[in-house]
Structures are given as C-alpha cells and as structure tokens.
Design a protein around this motif. Structure first.
Motif, PDB file in Angstrom:
ATOM      1  N   PHE A  74       0.825  -1.207   0.000  1.00 57.68           N
ATOM      2  CA  PHE A  74       0.000   0.000   0.000  1.00 57.68           C
ATOM      3  C   PHE A  74       0.859   1.258   0.000  1.00 57.68           C
ATOM      4  N   PHE A  75       1.831   1.307   0.903  1.00 56.74           N
ATOM      5  CA  PHE A  75       2.660   2.506   1.019  1.00 56.74           C
ATOM      6  C   PHE A  75       3.537   2.709  -0.212  1.00 56.74           C
ATOM      7  N   LYS A  76       4.001   1.614  -0.799  1.00 56.21           N
ATOM      8  CA  LYS A  76       4.764   1.746  -2.045  1.00 56.21           C
ATOM      9  C   LYS A  76       3.867   2.271  -3.158  1.00 56.21           C
ATOM     10  N   GLY A  77       2.631   1.791  -3.181  1.00 55.62           N
ATOM     11  CA  GLY A  77       1.695   2.194  -4.218  1.00 55.62           C
ATOM     12  C   GLY A  77       1.328   3.662  -4.164  1.00 55.62           C
ATOM     13  N   VAL A  78       1.285   4.249  -2.975  1.00 54.23           N
ATOM     14  CA  VAL A  78       0.919   5.660  -2.848  1.00 54.23           C
ATOM     15  C   VAL A  78       2.143   6.571  -2.836  1.00 54.23           C
ATOM     16  N   GLY A  79       3.311   6.005  -3.173  1.00 53.77           N
ATOM     17  CA  GLY A  79       4.493   6.837  -3.346  1.00 53.77           C
ATOM     18  C   GLY A  79       5.253   7.153  -2.085  1.00 53.77           C
ATOM     19  N   GLN A  80       5.065   6.368  -1.033  1.00 55.58           N
ATOM     20  CA  GLN A  80       5.816   6.592   0.200  1.00 55.58           C
ATOM     21  C   GLN A  80       7.203   5.958   0.079  1.00 55.58           C
ATOM     22  N   LEU A  81       8.191   6.624   0.642  1.00 52.18           N
ATOM     23  CA  LEU A  81       9.565   6.157   0.571  1.00 52.18           C
ATOM     24  C   LEU A  81      10.040   5.752   1.963  1.00 52.18           C
ATOM     25  N   PRO A  82      10.521   4.503   2.142  1.00 50.45           N
ATOM     26  CA  PRO A  82      10.939   4.073   3.478  1.00 50.45           C
ATOM     27  C   PRO A  82      12.193   4.796   3.944  1.00 50.45           C
ATOM     28  N   VAL A  83      12.181   5.238   5.206  1.00 49.55           N
ATOM     29  CA  VAL A  83      13.331   5.906   5.803  1.00 49.55           C
ATOM     30  C   VAL A  83      13.707   5.177   7.081  1.00 49.55           C
ATOM     31  N   ASP A  84      14.939   4.703   7.127  1.00 45.62           N
ATOM     32  CA  ASP A  84      15.450   4.007   8.304  1.00 45.62           C
ATOM     33  C   ASP A  84      15.807   5.036   9.370  1.00 45.62           C
ATOM     34  N   ARG A  85      15.095   4.981  10.516  1.00 43.27           N
ATOM     35  CA  ARG A  85      15.310   5.988  11.547  1.00 43.27           C
ATOM     36  C   ARG A  85      16.403   5.603  12.531  1.00 43.27           C
ATOM     37  N   SER A  86      17.075   4.470  12.275  1.00 40.31           N
ATOM     38  CA  SER A  86      18.169   4.071  13.152  1.00 40.31           C
ATOM     39  C   SER A  86      19.440   4.813  12.763  1.00 40.31           C
ATOM     40  N   GLY A  87      20.464   4.697  13.581  1.00 33.30           N
ATOM     41  CA  GLY A  87      21.727   5.368  13.274  1.00 33.30           C
ATOM     42  C   GLY A  87      21.889   6.624  14.097  1.00 33.30           C
ATOM     43  N   GLY A  88      23.021   7.276  13.891  1.00 31.74           N
ATOM     44  CA  GLY A  88      23.400   8.402  14.732  1.00 31.74           C
ATOM     45  C   GLY A  88      22.421   9.554  14.745  1.00 31.74           C
ATOM     46  N   ARG A  89      22.043  10.056  13.559  1.00 32.64           N
ATOM     47  CA  ARG A  89      21.197  11.239  13.505  1.00 32.64           C
ATOM     48  C   ARG A  89      19.784  10.921  13.047  1.00 32.64           C
ATOM     49  N   GLY A  90      19.481   9.603  12.917  1.00 32.13           N
ATOM     50  CA  GLY A  90      18.108   9.169  12.736  1.00 32.13           C
ATOM     51  C   GLY A  90      17.428   9.653  11.477  1.00 32.13           C
ATOM     52  N   ALA A  91      16.127   9.920  11.648  1.00 29.09           N
ATOM     53  CA  ALA A  91      15.272  10.207  10.504  1.00 29.09           C
ATOM     54  C   ALA A  91      15.648  11.478   9.771  1.00 29.09           C
ATOM     55  N   GLY A  92      16.204  12.454  10.483  1.00 32.03           N
ATOM     56  CA  GLY A  92      16.519  13.723   9.847  1.00 32.03           C
ATOM     57  C   GLY A  92      17.467  13.577   8.680  1.00 32.03           C
ATOM     58  N   GLU A  93      18.606  12.948   8.895  1.00 32.21           N
ATOM     59  CA  GLU A  93      19.580  12.766   7.822  1.00 32.21           C
ATOM     60  C   GLU A  93      19.050  11.855   6.731  1.00 32.21           C
ATOM     61  N   ALA A  94      18.319  10.818   7.114  1.00 33.29           N
ATOM     62  CA  ALA A  94      17.754   9.897   6.129  1.00 33.29           C
ATOM     63  C   ALA A  94      16.737  10.609   5.247  1.00 33.29           C
ATOM     64  N   ALA A  95      15.929  11.482   5.845  1.00 35.41           N
ATOM     65  CA  ALA A  95      14.925  12.220   5.077  1.00 35.41           C
ATOM     66  C   ALA A  95      15.583  13.173   4.093  1.00 35.41           C
ATOM     67  N   ILE A  96      16.645  13.844   4.528  1.00 33.26           N
ATOM     68  CA  ILE A  96      17.355  14.774   3.658  1.00 33.26           C
ATOM     69  C   ILE A  96      17.943  14.040   2.459  1.00 33.26           C
ATOM     70  N   LYS A  97      18.604  12.930   2.715  1.00 34.07           N
ATOM     71  CA  LYS A  97      19.200  12.143   1.635  1.00 34.07           C
ATOM     72  C   LYS A  97      18.136  11.656   0.663  1.00 34.07           C
ATOM     73  N   SER A  98      17.021  11.161   1.200  1.00 36.48           N
ATOM     74  CA  SER A  98      15.944  10.655   0.352  1.00 36.48           C
ATOM     75  C   SER A  98      15.350  11.765  -0.502  1.00 36.48           C
ATOM     76  N   GLY A  99      15.140  12.933   0.110  1.00 38.56           N
ATOM     77  CA  GLY A  99      14.581  14.056  -0.624  1.00 38.56           C
ATOM     78  C   GLY A  99      15.478  14.504  -1.759  1.00 38.56           C
ATOM     79  N   ILE A 100      16.772  14.565  -1.513  1.00 39.09           N
ATOM     80  CA  ILE A 100      17.720  14.972  -2.541  1.00 39.09           C
ATOM     81  C   ILE A 100      17.707  13.979  -3.707  1.00 39.09           C
ATOM     82  N   GLU A 101      17.647  12.694  -3.389  1.00 41.03           N
ATOM     83  CA  GLU A 101      17.622  11.676  -4.445  1.00 41.03           C
ATOM     84  C   GLU A 101      16.377  11.798  -5.314  1.00 41.03           C
ATOM     85  N   VAL A 102      15.237  12.039  -4.679  1.00 40.33           N
ATOM     86  CA  VAL A 102      13.986  12.191  -5.430  1.00 40.33           C
ATOM     87  C   VAL A 102      14.064  13.393  -6.367  1.00 40.33           C
ATOM     88  N   LEU A 103      14.558  14.509  -5.865  1.00 40.44           N
ATOM     89  CA  LEU A 103      14.623  15.733  -6.660  1.00 40.44           C
ATOM     90  C   LEU A 103      15.661  15.637  -7.766  1.00 40.44           C
TER      91      LEU A 103
END
Length: 248
Positions: A74-103
């Motif tokens: 369902f989430f793949k179908g509606v265009g959601q992109l998975p972001v791994d919130r683990s790691g040092g700086r969590g969701a913030g850095e993952a979201a930034i990287k994902s956004g840059i890749e999409v753009l």
C-alpha cells in the motif's frame, strides 16, 4: 494509487483545489505542506497529475506476515519512501538524503516542515533541517501547500473518515537560489523555513504557534496524564472518606 485510491478519493470527497497551475509540468519541485491528518499524504497526490514522493518510517515496509506485506504494498503504491530511523542522527539525515535523491531524478518531493501532525489544528513552527537543507542542496523551488479541513475528515485516532469536502491551496513557487551553498548556516536554514511557514500560514489561515508541534504534543500528553492522576487521587480520597463514614 491514481486509479485505486485517487479516483475514489476525488469521487467520494470531491476536494477543491486552488493553484494547480503553480505545480510544474516537469522537473523537480518541493511541496511543503501543513499537516493536519494522516490523509494529507493521499489527498494531495490524488489531485495532481504527477507523482509525489513522501517519506515514511521503514517499519511500514518491513512488518512480517500477510498484513505487513499488504501494508508495504500500500505505502509503495501511494508513493511513500521508506526511511530508516536508526543510526546516529536518525530520521533527519535519512529524510534529507531521500529528498535529494527524489529531486535529482526530476520528481516532486513532499514534506511536512512541522515534522508531525498538528495536535490542535494550529500551524506550528517549522523544523529547519529537512526542508531548507533539501531546498538549498538541490536548488529546487519550494511550493507552499495548505491542506484545509482534513483534520475534520479523519481526526487523530479515528479510523473511519467523515465524508466532507477538504481543500488544497498550492502557492506560487519560492526561489531560494540566493542562499546557494549556505545549507550549513543555521541562521539561513531558519530564515528559509520561516519564509515557507509564513506562506503556508497565509494560504491556510491557521493560527501560528511559535513552538514545535512535537513539544506541544508532549506538553498536552503530560497534561492529560496529570489530569488522570489527579482524578485517580480524588477517587481514592472519596472512597476512603466514604469508607470512614460507613465505619463510623
């Protein structure tokens, strides 16, 4: 999503839209929206001809069993992109990287600068990290978006939506090329975010609160817990008093 979900959404709820002409027919752009309801991520893509990619926590895509597989599909179908919130700086850095890749692929990237849903329908202070850094790193224009009345359709905690017309206002693109190369300057990030939030406020007509929504949610949660504790103490005191009177 356009056929299985978008069509029924538009047919059943008949959302009204202003500013569709501001969305570019091609090329990268950031849709920065207020966030009132879980359904925001469905209504906005449903009214656009182009695909919009939002981010979602990775747990939605990795849950086991049949339900987990259906949720992931369902989430793949509606265009959601998975972001791994683990790691040092969590969701913030993952979201930034994902956004840059999409753009960089020339697509539309959707983001909620508040970071979470509004707890009371008001517009809260935008978080400066994700939106501003993605905008400055890519040079993509930022389109302020206002979701109208979606919190009335599906309030937090409610599963079944109420049939009524939501609204979507899309503002003119904001150009932040004057800040190119300054994505590490926290004052610039704050200025960019505040400018976007101001435009969202003008579009939505919401009352603005100069506080992060996450902090407001914690405060409201703590207040609710304190109220429950006070009620329990009052009930115990009343029971003890009644027992004492009965013994007398």
């Amino acid at each position: 999503m356009k056929v299985a979900i978008g069509g029924p959404l538009k047919l059943g709820f008949r959302p009204w839209v202003e500013g569709l002409e501001n969305v570019p027919a091609e090329g990268p752009a950031i849709l920065a929206s207020n966030h009132l309801s879980f359904s925001d991520s469905f209504f906005l893509p449903a009214v656009l001809d182009r695909k919009v990619t939002f981010i979602a926590k990775a747990e939605y895509f990795t849950s086991p069993g049949v339900k987990g597989k259906l949720t992931a599909a369902f989430f793949k179908g509606v265009g959601q992109l998975p972001v791994d919130r683990s790691g040092g700086r969590g969701a913030g850095e993952a979201a930034i990287k994902s956004g840059i890749e999409v753009l960089e692929r020339g697509e539309l990237f959707g983001i909620y600068p508040e970071g979470t849903r509004s707890p009371d329908g008001r517009l809260y202070r935008g978080k400066p990290g994700g939106l501003a850094r993605v905008a400055l790193a890519t040079g993509a224009p930022v389109l302020p978006v206002a979701m109208i009345d979606t919190e009335k359709i599906q309030p937090p905690g409610k599963v079944m939506p109420k049939l009524m017309r939501p609204g979507i206002k899309i503002g003119e693109p904001l150009d932040f090329s004057r800040y190119h190369g300054m994505e590490q300057d926290r004052f610039v990030l704050r200025a960019v975010t505040d400018e976007v939030m101001y435009e969202i406020m003008k579009l939505s007509g919401q009352e603005y609160v100069d506080e992060y929504a996450t902090a407001a949610k914690r405060r409201l949660s703590d207040a609710a817990k304190a109220e429950k504790e006070a009620e329990k103490k009052a009930e115990k005191a009343a029971a003890a008093a009644e027992k004492e009177r009965s013994g007398a």
